[in-house]
Design a protein around this motif. Structure first.
Motif, PDB file in Angstrom:
ATOM      1  N   ASP A 270       0.858  -1.196   0.000  1.00 31.78           N
ATOM      2  CA  ASP A 270       0.000   0.000   0.000  1.00 31.78           C
ATOM      3  C   ASP A 270       0.883   1.231   0.000  1.00 31.78           C
ATOM      4  OD1 ASP A 270      -2.216   1.872   0.538  1.00 31.78           O
ATOM      5  OD2 ASP A 270      -1.221   2.016   2.489  1.00 31.78           O
ATOM      6  N   SER A 271       0.677   2.109  -0.963  1.00 37.11           N
ATOM      7  CA  SER A 271       1.470   3.341  -1.037  1.00 37.11           C
ATOM      8  C   SER A 271       0.735   4.552  -0.489  1.00 37.11           C
ATOM      9  CB  SER A 271       1.876   3.612  -2.489  1.00 37.11           C
ATOM     10  OG  SER A 271       0.725   3.854  -3.289  1.00 37.11           O
ATOM     11  N   VAL A 272      -0.590   4.457  -0.350  1.00 37.58           N
ATOM     12  CA  VAL A 272      -1.384   5.639   0.001  1.00 37.58           C
ATOM     13  C   VAL A 272      -1.140   6.081   1.436  1.00 37.58           C
ATOM     14  CG1 VAL A 272      -3.723   6.571   0.222  1.00 37.58           C
ATOM     15  CG2 VAL A 272      -3.148   5.101  -1.713  1.00 37.58           C
ATOM     16  N   MET A 273      -1.238   5.153   2.374  1.00 42.29           N
ATOM     17  CA  MET A 273      -1.099   5.481   3.791  1.00 42.29           C
ATOM     18  C   MET A 273       0.229   4.967   4.362  1.00 42.29           C
ATOM     19  SD  MET A 273      -3.917   7.081   4.040  1.00 42.29           S
ATOM     20  CE  MET A 273      -3.992   7.448   5.798  1.00 42.29           C
ATOM     21  N   CYS A 274       1.186   4.738   3.508  1.00 44.30           N
ATOM     22  CA  CYS A 274       2.489   4.223   3.909  1.00 44.30           C
ATOM     23  C   CYS A 274       3.123   5.097   4.992  1.00 44.30           C
ATOM     24  CB  CYS A 274       3.397   4.179   2.678  1.00 44.30           C
ATOM     25  SG  CYS A 274       5.073   3.648   2.987  1.00 44.30           S
ATOM     26  N   PRO A 275       3.650   4.502   6.082  1.00 50.06           N
ATOM     27  CA  PRO A 275       4.257   5.288   7.164  1.00 50.06           C
ATOM     28  C   PRO A 275       5.426   6.142   6.673  1.00 50.06           C
ATOM     29  CG  PRO A 275       3.944   3.000   7.828  1.00 50.06           C
ATOM     30  CD  PRO A 275       3.672   3.065   6.364  1.00 50.06           C
ATOM     31  N   MET A 276       5.651   7.265   7.328  1.00 51.17           N
ATOM     32  CA  MET A 276       6.644   8.224   6.873  1.00 51.17           C
ATOM     33  C   MET A 276       8.056   7.649   6.862  1.00 51.17           C
ATOM     34  SD  MET A 276       7.305  11.036   5.492  1.00 51.17           S
ATOM     35  CE  MET A 276       5.640  11.738   5.505  1.00 51.17           C
ATOM     36  N   GLY A 277       8.414   6.847   7.861  1.00 54.45           N
ATOM     37  CA  GLY A 277       9.757   6.284   7.875  1.00 54.45           C
ATOM     38  C   GLY A 277      10.047   5.446   6.650  1.00 54.45           C
ATOM     39  N   LEU A 278       9.074   4.629   6.262  1.00 50.58           N
ATOM     40  CA  LEU A 278       9.230   3.793   5.077  1.00 50.58           C
ATOM     41  C   LEU A 278       9.227   4.643   3.813  1.00 50.58           C
ATOM     42  CD1 LEU A 278       9.511   0.974   3.909  1.00 50.58           C
ATOM     43  CD2 LEU A 278       7.030   0.695   4.080  1.00 50.58           C
ATOM     44  N   ARG A 279       8.432   5.699   3.800  1.00 55.02           N
ATOM     45  CA  ARG A 279       8.446   6.623   2.648  1.00 55.02           C
ATOM     46  C   ARG A 279       9.844   7.185   2.418  1.00 55.02           C
ATOM     47  NH1 ARG A 279       3.443   8.865   0.757  1.00 55.02           N
ATOM     48  NH2 ARG A 279       1.710   7.955   1.908  1.00 55.02           N
ATOM     49  N   LYS A 280      10.448   7.676   3.481  1.00 52.13           N
ATOM     50  CA  LYS A 280      11.777   8.280   3.354  1.00 52.13           C
ATOM     51  C   LYS A 280      12.797   7.253   2.872  1.00 52.13           C
ATOM     52  CE  LYS A 280      11.045  11.880   6.846  1.00 52.13           C
ATOM     53  NZ  LYS A 280      11.426  12.377   8.201  1.00 52.13           N
ATOM     54  N   THR A 281      12.714   6.040   3.411  1.00 58.26           N
ATOM     55  CA  THR A 281      13.619   4.984   2.972  1.00 58.26           C
ATOM     56  C   THR A 281      13.452   4.706   1.483  1.00 58.26           C
ATOM     57  OG1 THR A 281      13.628   3.920   5.149  1.00 58.26           O
ATOM     58  CG2 THR A 281      14.227   2.553   3.267  1.00 58.26           C
ATOM     59  N   ALA A 282      12.194   4.608   1.046  1.00 60.31           N
ATOM     60  CA  ALA A 282      11.929   4.313  -0.372  1.00 60.31           C
ATOM     61  C   ALA A 282      12.455   5.411  -1.281  1.00 60.31           C
ATOM     62  CB  ALA A 282      10.430   4.100  -0.575  1.00 60.31           C
ATOM     63  N   TRP A 283      12.196   6.670  -0.930  1.00 63.37           N
ATOM     64  CA  TRP A 283      12.650   7.772  -1.794  1.00 63.37           C
ATOM     65  C   TRP A 283      14.171   7.876  -1.814  1.00 63.37           C
ATOM     66  CZ3 TRP A 283      10.220   9.974  -5.597  1.00 63.37           C
ATOM     67  CH2 TRP A 283       8.824   9.971  -5.608  1.00 63.37           C
ATOM     68  N   ASN A 284      14.811   7.614  -0.684  1.00 61.25           N
ATOM     69  CA  ASN A 284      16.272   7.629  -0.670  1.00 61.25           C
ATOM     70  C   ASN A 284      16.844   6.504  -1.518  1.00 61.25           C
ATOM     71  OD1 ASN A 284      16.518   9.899   0.969  1.00 61.25           O
ATOM     72  ND2 ASN A 284      16.482   8.719   2.871  1.00 61.25           N
ATOM     73  N   ARG A 285      16.210   5.335  -1.473  1.00 66.48           N
ATOM     74  CA  ARG A 285      16.658   4.225  -2.317  1.00 66.48           C
ATOM     75  C   ARG A 285      16.435   4.547  -3.795  1.00 66.48           C
ATOM     76  NH1 ARG A 285      17.030  -1.161  -0.403  1.00 66.48           N
ATOM     77  NH2 ARG A 285      17.253  -1.673  -2.624  1.00 66.48           N
ATOM     78  N   LEU A 286      15.302   5.145  -4.120  1.00 69.02           N
ATOM     79  CA  LEU A 286      15.024   5.495  -5.507  1.00 69.02           C
ATOM     80  C   LEU A 286      16.064   6.459  -6.060  1.00 69.02           C
ATOM     81  CD1 LEU A 286      11.168   5.823  -5.211  1.00 69.02           C
ATOM     82  CD2 LEU A 286      12.325   4.378  -6.904  1.00 69.02           C
ATOM     83  N   ALA A 287      16.523   7.376  -5.209  1.00 73.17           N
ATOM     84  CA  ALA A 287      17.521   8.353  -5.649  1.00 73.17           C
ATOM     85  C   ALA A 287      18.828   7.670  -6.037  1.00 73.17           C
ATOM     86  CB  ALA A 287      17.765   9.384  -4.542  1.00 73.17           C
ATOM     87  N   GLY A 288      19.102   6.483  -5.460  1.00 74.82           N
ATOM     88  CA  GLY A 288      20.351   5.804  -5.754  1.00 74.82           C
ATOM     89  C   GLY A 288      20.228   4.566  -6.609  1.00 74.82           C
ATOM     90  N   ASP A 289      19.074   3.876  -6.534  1.00 79.17           N
ATOM     91  CA  ASP A 289      18.929   2.572  -7.186  1.00 79.17           C
ATOM     92  C   ASP A 289      18.294   2.630  -8.574  1.00 79.17           C
ATOM     93  OD1 ASP A 289      20.015   1.480  -4.957  1.00 79.17           O
ATOM     94  OD2 ASP A 289      18.204   0.498  -4.234  1.00 79.17           O
ATOM     95  N   LEU A 290      17.730   3.761  -8.941  1.00 79.42           N
ATOM     96  CA  LEU A 290      17.065   3.857 -10.239  1.00 79.42           C
ATOM     97  C   LEU A 290      17.963   4.612 -11.215  1.00 79.42           C
ATOM     98  CD1 LEU A 290      14.513   3.211 -11.828  1.00 79.42           C
ATOM     99  CD2 LEU A 290      13.513   5.343 -10.995  1.00 79.42           C
ATOM    100  N   ASP A 291      18.330   3.941 -12.277  1.00 82.37           N
ATOM    101  CA  ASP A 291      19.207   4.522 -13.294  1.00 82.37           C
ATOM    102  C   ASP A 291      18.516   5.718 -13.948  1.00 82.37           C
ATOM    103  OD1 ASP A 291      20.652   5.110 -15.610  1.00 82.37           O
ATOM    104  OD2 ASP A 291      21.214   3.024 -15.945  1.00 82.37           O
ATOM    105  N   PRO A 292      19.095   6.940 -13.843  1.00 78.36           N
ATOM    106  CA  PRO A 292      18.457   8.121 -14.437  1.00 78.36           C
ATOM    107  C   PRO A 292      18.209   7.978 -15.938  1.00 78.36           C
ATOM    108  CG  PRO A 292      20.247   8.780 -12.971  1.00 78.36           C
ATOM    109  CD  PRO A 292      20.335   7.287 -13.122  1.00 78.36           C
ATOM    110  N   ALA A 293      19.112   7.298 -16.634  1.00 78.64           N
ATOM    111  CA  ALA A 293      18.936   7.123 -18.079  1.00 78.64           C
ATOM    112  C   ALA A 293      17.715   6.259 -18.370  1.00 78.64           C
ATOM    113  CB  ALA A 293      20.185   6.494 -18.684  1.00 78.64           C
ATOM    114  N   LYS A 294      17.500   5.230 -17.544  1.00 77.08           N
ATOM    115  CA  LYS A 294      16.323   4.381 -17.748  1.00 77.08           C
ATOM    116  C   LYS A 294      15.047   5.129 -17.379  1.00 77.08           C
ATOM    117  CE  LYS A 294      18.634  -0.068 -17.396  1.00 77.08           C
ATOM    118  NZ  LYS A 294      18.774  -1.340 -16.663  1.00 77.08           N
ATOM    119  N   LEU A 295      15.123   5.985 -16.360  1.00 75.50           N
ATOM    120  CA  LEU A 295      13.960   6.794 -16.005  1.00 75.50           C
ATOM    121  C   LEU A 295      13.573   7.698 -17.166  1.00 75.50           C
ATOM    122  CD1 LEU A 295      11.939   7.518 -13.755  1.00 75.50           C
ATOM    123  CD2 LEU A 295      13.548   9.282 -13.003  1.00 75.50           C
TER     124      LEU A 295
END
Length: 328
Positions: A270-295
């Motif tokens: 569930d992404s809608v009511m996801c707790p803030m701690g997990l949100r921050k973890t996910a966004w920080n991982r996305l900043a490093g784990d997602l290839d900008p060229a593929k995005l």
């Protein structure tokens, strides 16, 4: 106080009606942070809301749009000040709270995530709820103990928003990705994102056996229904599947066999009511784990005036990857 451009949804004689119009700032809902919205995106849920194909909208009038990135204009929240760059996804925006397809939004400061330093607002919305959901699914699979050494990962609805980001993420993390899609013409696109194999969704669309041949260690499913049932039946011993969508329906015509005979885990995302701690973890991982060229490869841009037409296309399965919406 003044007016600003917004996509407004109202009740109509038959269902709902969406229109790009002027919205009065005095009608914004309560919140302790006012944001100048610069970018949004288009998700399947946005398509349902704008077209009225499902009862997503719970109050009227509604401003559509479940994701935004923008700059804080005013704040009485202790963590935010004017000029801060922020992301807001979920929390009922576009459903019960006035949403993102507008030049202004007022929300609760507790809903906001700071824009990562290495990420532009446009890139944040190229990720959006779809990419955020894909990252939550990856985190859940990792928490279950799965690694690339355990075997392949299947991604269903792979040419869609969630599926495209999931394919790119899993590939970069070293997984052998099997991409399932109803658009086999997109095979080159999916292989460009890192898919090792591309299979036709028809392989997963028939009635599911209680247990079928083991094909993957786990997967990310955005389709639901019979597709999810088949994925579960083909998951290896002690594997796991993260379920995050229902494009094919809310039913699950499966048996308990994968769970009690193979120890398979079904992980709800569930992404809608996801707790803030997990949100921050996910966004920080996305900043490093997602290839900008593929995005960049999976994203195309439209203006706010093109959203209503694009909403019909995403419901019809005619949208590949991610759509960002330039608001200002």
């Amino acid at each position: 106080m003044g007016t600003f451009k917004a996509i407004r949804i109202d009740k109509a004689e038959k269902g709902t009606a969406a229109a790009l119009t002027q919205f009065d700032e005095a009608e914004l809902m309560d919140g302790d942070v006012t944001i100048r919205v610069e970018w949004s995106d288009l998700n399947y849920k946005d398509g349902l809301a704008v077209t009225g194909k499902a009862p997503v909208v719970r109050r009227f009038p509604m401003i559509a749009g479940i994701d935004l990135a923008g700059t804080v204009e005013q704040s009485t929240h202790p963590h935010w000040k004017a000029g801060d760059k922020v992301i807001c996804t979920g929390w009922g925006m576009g459903e019960t709270h006035l949403g993102a397809y507008a030049e202004k939004a007022r929300v609760k400061g507790d809903w906001l995530v700071r824009l990562p330093d290495a990420m532009s607002m446009r890139d944040a919305m190229a990720i959006g709820t779809a990419g955020f959901t894909a990252m939550l699914a990856v985190l859940a699979l990792e928490q279950q103990g799965l690694t690339p050494n355990h075997g392949p990962m299947v991604v269903t609805g792979a040419a869609g928003g969630v599926g495209s980001v999931a394919t790119a993420l899993l590939s970069k993390l070293g997984y052998h990705v099997i991409a399932s899609t109803g658009r086999v013409s997109e095979a080159n696109y999916l292989k460009g994102l890192g898919a090792a194999e591309v299979i036709d969704r028809n392989e997963l669309s028939g009635p599911a056996k209680p247990l079928a041949r083991e094909r993957w260690a786990g997967g990310i499913d955005s389709v639901g229904s019979t597709t999810l049932a088949n994925v579960l039946s083909m998951t290896k011993y002690r594997g796991a599947v993260a379920a995050c969508g229902l494009a094919a329906g809310m039913d699950l015509p499966a048996s308990v066999a994968p769970f009690i005979l193979r120890g398979v885990c079904l992980l709800g995302i569930d992404s809608v009511m996801c707790p803030m701690g997990l949100r921050k973890t996910a966004w920080n991982r996305l900043a490093g784990d997602l290839d900008p060229a593929k995005l960049t490869e999976i994203t195309h841009e439209i203006g706010i005036d093109e959203v209503i037409a694009a909403a019909a296309k995403i419901i019809a399965g005619q949208v590949r990857g991610r759509v960002v919406v330039k608001i200002l």
